[in-house]
Write a protein that holds these residues in place. Structure first.
Motif, PDB file in Angstrom:
ATOM      1  N   MET A   1      39.523   3.886  12.505  1.00  0.00           N
ATOM      2  CA  MET A   1      39.766   4.167  13.924  1.00  0.00           C
ATOM      3  C   MET A   1      38.544   4.807  14.575  1.00  0.00           C
ATOM      4  SD  MET A   1      43.719   5.428  13.923  1.00  0.00           S
ATOM      5  CE  MET A   1      43.688   5.851  15.649  1.00  0.00           C
ATOM      6  N   SER A   2      37.848   5.669  13.863  1.00  0.00           N
ATOM      7  CA  SER A   2      36.644   6.305  14.404  1.00  0.00           C
ATOM      8  C   SER A   2      35.566   5.270  14.670  1.00  0.00           C
ATOM      9  CB  SER A   2      36.121   7.357  13.435  1.00  0.00           C
ATOM     10  OG  SER A   2      37.056   8.398  13.281  1.00  0.00           O
ATOM     11  N   THR A   3      35.385   4.356  13.717  1.00  0.00           N
ATOM     12  CA  THR A   3      34.362   3.322  13.869  1.00  0.00           C
ATOM     13  C   THR A   3      34.696   2.384  15.023  1.00  0.00           C
ATOM     14  OG1 THR A   3      33.947   3.397  11.485  1.00  0.00           O
ATOM     15  CG2 THR A   3      33.148   1.474  12.661  1.00  0.00           C
ATOM     16  N   VAL A   4      35.941   1.957  15.093  1.00  0.00           N
ATOM     17  CA  VAL A   4      36.357   1.050  16.165  1.00  0.00           C
ATOM     18  C   VAL A   4      36.267   1.750  17.519  1.00  0.00           C
ATOM     19  CG1 VAL A   4      38.318  -0.233  17.098  1.00  0.00           C
ATOM     20  CG2 VAL A   4      37.795  -0.350  14.664  1.00  0.00           C
ATOM     21  N   GLY A   5      36.648   3.004  17.579  1.00  0.00           N
ATOM     22  CA  GLY A   5      36.566   3.752  18.836  1.00  0.00           C
ATOM     23  C   GLY A   5      35.131   3.882  19.317  1.00  0.00           C
ATOM     24  N   ALA A   6      34.223   4.195  18.416  1.00  0.00           N
ATOM     25  CA  ALA A   6      32.813   4.313  18.787  1.00  0.00           C
ATOM     26  C   ALA A   6      32.263   2.967  19.238  1.00  0.00           C
ATOM     27  CB  ALA A   6      32.008   4.846  17.605  1.00  0.00           C
ATOM     28  N   GLY A   7      32.660   1.909  18.554  1.00  0.00           N
ATOM     29  CA  GLY A   7      32.224   0.569  18.960  1.00  0.00           C
ATOM     30  C   GLY A   7      32.738   0.197  20.330  1.00  0.00           C
ATOM     31  N   ASN A   8      33.991   0.552  20.620  1.00  0.00           N
ATOM     32  CA  ASN A   8      34.560   0.252  21.936  1.00  0.00           C
ATOM     33  C   ASN A   8      33.848   1.010  23.048  1.00  0.00           C
ATOM     34  OD1 ASN A   8      36.421  -1.571  21.020  1.00  0.00           O
ATOM     35  ND2 ASN A   8      38.082  -0.114  20.869  1.00  0.00           N
ATOM     36  N   VAL A   9      33.510   2.249  22.793  1.00  0.00           N
ATOM     37  CA  VAL A   9      32.779   3.028  23.796  1.00  0.00           C
ATOM     38  C   VAL A   9      31.406   2.403  24.047  1.00  0.00           C
ATOM     39  CG1 VAL A   9      31.676   5.255  24.237  1.00  0.00           C
ATOM     40  CG2 VAL A   9      34.003   5.185  23.346  1.00  0.00           C
ATOM     41  N   ALA A  10      30.712   2.042  22.971  1.00  0.00           N
ATOM     42  CA  ALA A  10      29.389   1.426  23.123  1.00  0.00           C
ATOM     43  C   ALA A  10      29.484   0.101  23.874  1.00  0.00           C
ATOM     44  CB  ALA A  10      28.757   1.218  21.752  1.00  0.00           C
ATOM     45  N   LEU A  11      30.462  -0.715  23.526  1.00  0.00           N
ATOM     46  CA  LEU A  11      30.638  -1.996  24.203  1.00  0.00           C
ATOM     47  C   LEU A  11      31.000  -1.792  25.677  1.00  0.00           C
ATOM     48  CD1 LEU A  11      30.704  -5.062  23.895  1.00  0.00           C
ATOM     49  CD2 LEU A  11      33.110  -4.859  23.290  1.00  0.00           C
ATOM     50  N   GLY A  12      31.813  -0.803  25.958  1.00  0.00           N
ATOM     51  CA  GLY A  12      32.165  -0.497  27.342  1.00  0.00           C
ATOM     52  C   GLY A  12      30.958  -0.114  28.177  1.00  0.00           C
ATOM     53  N   ILE A  13      30.063   0.664  27.589  1.00  0.00           N
ATOM     54  CA  ILE A  13      28.840   1.068  28.301  1.00  0.00           C
ATOM     55  C   ILE A  13      27.967  -0.146  28.575  1.00  0.00           C
ATOM     56  CG2 ILE A  13      26.687   2.359  28.051  1.00  0.00           C
ATOM     57  CD1 ILE A  13      28.368   4.503  26.569  1.00  0.00           C
ATOM     58  N   VAL A  14      27.835  -1.034  27.589  1.00  0.00           N
ATOM     59  CA  VAL A  14      27.017  -2.238  27.773  1.00  0.00           C
ATOM     60  C   VAL A  14      27.602  -3.122  28.864  1.00  0.00           C
ATOM     61  CG1 VAL A  14      26.307  -4.398  26.656  1.00  0.00           C
ATOM     62  CG2 VAL A  14      26.084  -2.232  25.433  1.00  0.00           C
ATOM     63  N   VAL A  15      28.920  -3.302  28.858  1.00  0.00           N
ATOM     64  CA  VAL A  15      29.568  -4.130  29.881  1.00  0.00           C
ATOM     65  C   VAL A  15      29.406  -3.498  31.264  1.00  0.00           C
ATOM     66  CG1 VAL A  15      31.820  -4.965  30.689  1.00  0.00           C
ATOM     67  CG2 VAL A  15      31.174  -5.204  28.290  1.00  0.00           C
ATOM     68  N   LEU A  16      29.533  -2.190  31.344  1.00  0.00           N
ATOM     69  CA  LEU A  16      29.378  -1.497  32.627  1.00  0.00           C
ATOM     70  C   LEU A  16      27.972  -1.678  33.183  1.00  0.00           C
ATOM     71  CD1 LEU A  16      30.649   0.546  34.675  1.00  0.00           C
ATOM     72  CD2 LEU A  16      29.638   2.324  33.279  1.00  0.00           C
ATOM     73  N   VAL A  17      26.968  -1.478  32.345  1.00  0.00           N
ATOM     74  CA  VAL A  17      25.576  -1.611  32.794  1.00  0.00           C
ATOM     75  C   VAL A  17      25.282  -3.050  33.200  1.00  0.00           C
ATOM     76  CG1 VAL A  17      23.177  -1.501  31.997  1.00  0.00           C
ATOM     77  CG2 VAL A  17      24.742   0.363  31.485  1.00  0.00           C
ATOM     78  N   THR A  18      25.778  -4.007  32.421  1.00  0.00           N
ATOM     79  CA  THR A  18      25.567  -5.412  32.752  1.00  0.00           C
ATOM     80  C   THR A  18      26.233  -5.767  34.077  1.00  0.00           C
ATOM     81  OG1 THR A  18      25.508  -5.946  30.400  1.00  0.00           O
ATOM     82  CG2 THR A  18      25.862  -7.772  31.897  1.00  0.00           C
ATOM     83  N   GLY A  19      27.434  -5.265  34.291  1.00  0.00           N
ATOM     84  CA  GLY A  19      28.135  -5.535  35.541  1.00  0.00           C
ATOM     85  C   GLY A  19      27.429  -4.943  36.743  1.00  0.00           C
ATOM     86  N   ILE A  20      26.939  -3.732  36.597  1.00  0.00           N
ATOM     87  CA  ILE A  20      26.214  -3.096  37.705  1.00  0.00           C
ATOM     88  C   ILE A  20      24.923  -3.858  38.000  1.00  0.00           C
ATOM     89  CG2 ILE A  20      24.923  -1.015  38.344  1.00  0.00           C
ATOM     90  CD1 ILE A  20      27.117   0.606  36.919  1.00  0.00           C
TER      91      ILE A  20
END
Length: 51
Positions: A10-29
């Motif tokens: 769960m820790s690994t998946v959570g960290a991956g989701n946060v990282a992916l969310g940041i990448v998607v946010l930056v790409t969208g902006i």
């Protein structure tokens, strides 16, 4: 033993989701900014178009 493995997973998946969310946010902006710039450029040059 099983709960420790679940916690690590769960820790690994959570960290991956946060990282992916940041990448998607930056790409969208970045995509939004590029669309605004290109749209403004087209509007500025619309008087140069002749039919």
């Amino acid at each position: 033993m099983g709960s420790e493995k679940t916690y690590k997973t769960m820790s690994t998946v959570g960290a991956g989701n946060v990282a992916l969310g940041i990448v998607v946010l930056v790409t969208g902006i970045a995509a939004g900014i590029l669309m605004i710039i290109n749209g403004a450029s087209l509007l500025a040059r619309r008087k140069d178009i002749t039919f």
